[in-house]
Design an enzyme around this catalytic site. Structure first.
Site, short mmCIF file in Angstrom:
data_model
loop_
_atom_site.label_atom_id
_atom_site.label_comp_id
_atom_site.label_asym_id
_atom_site.label_seq_id
_atom_site.Cartn_x
_atom_site.Cartn_y
_atom_site.Cartn_z
CG ASP A 1 1.68 -0.93 5.18
OD1 ASP A 1 2.49 -1.60 5.84
OD2 ASP A 1 0.50 -0.76 5.54
N GLY A 2 5.13 0.12 5.70
CA GLY A 2 6.33 -0.55 6.17
C GLY A 2 6.15 -2.04 6.36
CG ASP B 1 10.86 5.83 15.71
OD1 ASP B 1 9.95 5.62 16.54
OD2 ASP B 1 11.47 6.91 15.64
#
Length: 278
Positions: free
Chosen positions: A129-130, A147
């Site tokens: 998970d970013g 992005d």
């Protein structure tokens, strides 16, 4: 004619495939491969004749980080998709280490389809998970390229104040955060207000000229944008500046410096979208 028929059949299959479960769909034609989460948007596009070319305008605009940090040593990418930015940076910035973070293992599984390089000493893809990767991490980086899109759009945790604050903490002294926003995101003014609350006046918003995106740049230092002269001196540093249209990005950076979110006007005709008032 056979090639045209093959591409037509692929597009018909794409339009007839239900896409409401968040699973990635790859559209392959005779000339290109593209990644989709729905029928209306293209997440990534790769020309088969030039797989490393940045075909989508917003990706070229995001490379404008080089105007603010022309000598990065490390880049962190949140969202891999079809790997357009990863491939371009890997090829054209050979001294830079790149970490790409992608939450969807099914997207990562497509890396060979999109000709994304294998992991090596300076390039790594991590399934995570970013938002967690940034907020819980202890790394330092020169550039964060955000992005990140799922079927519903940008994950909410990647556009809140806590996430932006964590990004600022992870950035090195001259570090830059770059965020891709779609122009039909109803919450875009709120996103920009949150970015401003963390970075103060150290941000700029660029309207991409050839697609439906805005790109926001925010930098760690409290200084304003470099002068026109410095920006265009930095454009001249890169042999690939023309293909990225870096001169145009430099001009739009200055025009969008510390953009007041109140200058965004919603246009409801056709597909609703935001425009910047003069």
């Amino acid at each position: 004619m056979d090639e045209d028929r093959t591409s037509y059949d692929a597009f018909v299959k794409f339009l007839s495939t239900p896409m409401n479960d968040g699973q990635p769909f790859v559209l392959e034609t005779q000339h290109a491969v593209s990644l989709h989460f729905d029928h209306s948007g293209t997440q990534s596009f790769m020309s088969l004749s030039d797989p490393e070319k940045l075909a989508l305008g917003y990706t070229r605009t995001m490379m404008g980080f080089l105007l603010l940090q022309p000598a990065p040593e490390h880049i962190c990418m949140i969202g891999l998709g079809g790997g357009s930015l990863a491939k371009y940076c890997y090829r054209h910035l050979p001294e830079v280490a790149i970490d790409a973070v992608e939450i969807n293992p099914e997207v990562i599984a497509l890396r060979d389809v999109f000709r994304i390089p294998a992991d090596d000493a300076r390039f790594k893809v991590t399934c995570a998970d970013g938002a967690d990767y940034v907020t819980k991490g202890r790394f330092r980086t020169d550039v964060i390229l955000l992005d990140a899109f799922v079927a519903e759009g940008t994950p909410s945790r990647c556009v809140d104040v806590a996430f932006f604050a964590a990004c600022r903490e992870r950035l090195a002294e001259r570090g830059v955060l770059v965020i891709n926003f779609t122009d039909d995101d109803p919450a875009l003014p709120l996103h920009l207000e949150r970015l401003k609350s963390v970075f103060g006046a150290s941000y700029a918003v660029v309207r991409c000229g050839d697609d439906s995106n805005f790109v926001a740049f925010a930098w760690k230092s409290d200084s304003r944008l470099p002068s026109w002269r410095v920006l265009f001196e930095r454009v001249a540093l890169f042999a690939f500046a023309d293909e990225l249209k870096l001169s145009a990005t430099a001009r739009r950076l200055k025009e969008g410096e510390c953009l007041d979110a109140r200058r965004l006007n919603w246009h409801a005709q056709g597909c609703g979208h935001w425009k910047i008032s003069v």
